[in-house]
Scaffold this motif. Structure first.
Motif: not given
Length: 186
Positions: A17, A19, A28-29, A64-65, A67, A125-126, A128, A135, A137
């Motif tokens: 992933n 950003i 990241y990831g 995880k994510t 943003c 994760e999906k 979010s 934001s 999630w």
């Protein structure tokens, strides 16, 4: 960086992933380095200088994510939500031995990862969905969570559908997605 630092190849090339924030790419990831974030040079998204790899929080838990909410770069991990701040490194000037020209050698950035919340950060994760002002999630406790630009406290906004969320199996929750549009989370 990936050619000279141990584990850098896995962290940068293996990242699943990314950003973009303030003219930088944050990767990241990586399965091999799950807590690692690799940061590109500002205005040069293909250049990851030596020293551009950072652990965010606990090394045993993955990011995880990431943003952007209210102009802040955030990383969500099992143990909490981190605000990421990047302090650009200084450049040193050296004289080229062969030509005599001065050349800028870039120094590394300092990445600060400050934990701003320890609540509701372990997420599906999906689910979010991130906007400039809010934001949303779904966390692993089956709560729909909201973080607004005016607050660092997470709000739970799923009271009306609590029974429905509780009735779902984890396999169903892993497949769920979420989107924030027109001031609503779907």
């Amino acid at each position: 960086a990936y050619k000279t630092l141990p584990g850098a190849y896995e962290a940068i090339i293996g990242a699943e992933n990314h950003i973009k924030y303030n003219s930088r790419i944050y990767m990241y990831g990586s399965k091999e380095r799950p807590s690692m974030v690799a940061v590109s040079r500002q205005n040069n998204p293909l250049y990851f200088p030596v020293g551009s790899l950072y652990n965010v929080g606990d090394e045993d838990s993955d990011v995880k994510t990431m943003c952007v909410c209210a102009g802040r770069l955030l990383a969500l991990k099992r143990e909490g939500i981190y605000q990421i701040k990047n302090n650009e490194g200084a450049s040193d000037f050296v004289t080229d031995l062969y030509i005599g020209d001065k050349e800028a050698i870039y120094g590394k950035d300092d990445l600060d990862a400050e934990i701003i919340s320890t609540e509701n950060a372990d997420i599906y994760e999906k689910t979010s969905s991130f906007g400039d002002d809010m934001s949303f999630w779904l966390d692993k406790d089956k709560n729909i969570c909201k973080l607004s630009k005016n607050n660092t406290k997470i709000s739970i906004v799923s009271k009306e559908i609590e029974a429905f969320l509780e009735s779902l199996e984890n396999t169903e929750l892993e497949k769920m997605g979420g989107i924030y549009f027109d001031n609503k989370y779907y």
